[in-house]
Scaffold this active site. Sequence first.
Site, short mmCIF file in Angstrom:
data_model
loop_
_atom_site.label_atom_id
_atom_site.label_comp_id
_atom_site.label_asym_id
_atom_site.label_seq_id
_atom_site.Cartn_x
_atom_site.Cartn_y
_atom_site.Cartn_z
N SER A 68 0.80 -1.22 0.00
CA SER A 68 0.00 0.00 0.00
C SER A 68 0.83 1.28 0.00
O SER A 68 1.58 1.54 -0.93
CB SER A 68 -0.96 -0.06 1.20
N ASP A 288 -6.06 2.40 -2.74
CA ASP A 288 -7.25 2.22 -1.90
C ASP A 288 -7.48 3.41 -0.97
O ASP A 288 -8.42 3.40 -0.18
CB ASP A 288 -7.22 0.88 -1.13
N ARG A 512 0.30 6.97 21.05
CA ARG A 512 -0.07 8.12 20.22
C ARG A 512 -0.99 9.06 21.01
O ARG A 512 -1.93 8.60 21.65
CB ARG A 512 -0.77 7.66 18.94
#
Length: 550
Positions: A68, A288, A512
């Site tokens: 990807s 995508d 995060r």
Amino acid sequence: MSTLPVEAIREFSERHPKPGHLTYQYGTAGFRTLGNDLDSVMFRVGVLAGLRSKRLDGRTIGVMVTASHNPEPDNGVKLVDPRGEMLEASWEGHATVLANASNTSAFVEALETLVKQLKIDLSKPARVVYARDTRPSGPALVGALEDGLKALGVEARNAGVTTTPILHYLVRAINTKGTKDTYGDDSAEGYMQKLSSAFKKLIAGKPASPPLLVDCANGVGAEAAATLSRYLGESLSLILHNTATTTSGALNHACGADFVKTQQKLPPSLAAHLKPGQRACSLDGDADRLIYFYLDERSQFHMLDGDKIAALVAAFIVDLVKAAGLEEEIRVGIVQTAYANGGSTKYLAERLPVRCVPTGVKHLHHAAEHYDVGVYFEANGHGTVLFSPETQAKLAEHQPSTPAQSTALTHLVNLTNLINQTVGDALSDMLLVEVVLVHRSYGAFEWDSLYVDLPNRLVKVVVADRNIFKTEDAERRLVSPPGLQARIDELVRKYEAGRAFVRPSGTEDVVRVYAEARVRAQADELAYRVAGLVYDETGGDPATRPAEFL
């Protein structure tokens, strides 16, 4: 064949030994690491895909070789279930076990355990369709995959070099061929025909849009976009950039959807081409994901990410459902994650139900299936719209009572063909955005003005053990370490429109921190102050505390 062809599996397996020092994990994106480290994984995935097909009575399973938006040296592989959806979650564990079997004997033993545990009827046929993106490591990895398919005697179809969404489309099209749920012709041409035909019907009679700049990330989307452009003809002019699919190191380098989203700036290669006010979009390496952007009259960069796409598309579908006289029968809902901008959530919540789920496409897709029409987009530009089978039947049977209702109903039916409902699809989503812009008479600026994004900041904190951080409420609140959430809440209250959450990474030892506030400087400050709390909580040495956390 009612037993495993053990000798064939052993013979092929010896050609693809597992590296002793590596541990593999099948995650949301399948297996993903350096292409050089995936040979044994590819072989074993070939065998697994065959077993998955046998378990599902010979229905076709998809295998996509891609990484990807990752850099070119990476590669990966993921399996696609019969309706074009992601692999059933329980099989992610089976894939991980097989990939980590230490040698051929351990692999065969793991296969025999799996067959017994899941009661797989080995006399059933096995069918697999597979494809790859343009990475240089692709051909060798496909060769290893093919050995796995041969070892189990799978009936295999090579779909060649194509986008991830086209492979997902092919899987559903193959499995629904000749049924009442037929999804389209099971070929890349069938995909192009389906999308372009629906697009032309949806914009018929509308003024033509100005040309659209498309950054193809130097990936497989470049080839698909060029083909699609020919099918679209004069209905939409695409100007393709970053189409160097054979240039070493070019894939996703300083271009593509991930670059635009994370850097929040124009790909340097487009600087000389994009004029103020002109629409542009970026695909990622396997097409995508989709991110739009434009320059204002002062040549300032503005990004239109997955949140902006969701807002544009969802509101349009809600209006069409009302115009068709179906608002009492068809529930449109939207699914977001905690990373969705607060500005988009507020805009959408005034128009339709909004649900928040944990990060990851599988959570979004699953939640979207609970609505009659479910819209989901991650902020990174990956998303689609799902029309339930009952909704599609309703659209086919509904008798409109006015010409206006009839027009809206026709548009909805055409949208079900324009949208790739198997997975996020940059090309399909791009055409969907262009349809809405034409119907609304919006340019990029008008679209961007639907709502104002709250300034936000994402910070990573390196920790010794991310597993001590546990969340609830779709990852928006911490339950562990105890007491930390209360201190974050106290901080957040000091900032106008403040919002912050902390979640452990799924792939690396970092936590995060996401923060929003009314003003940019406050969003930055809140993010760093929350990150400081996280750092202190993990017993960090004050002497090594990063300066911006002070």
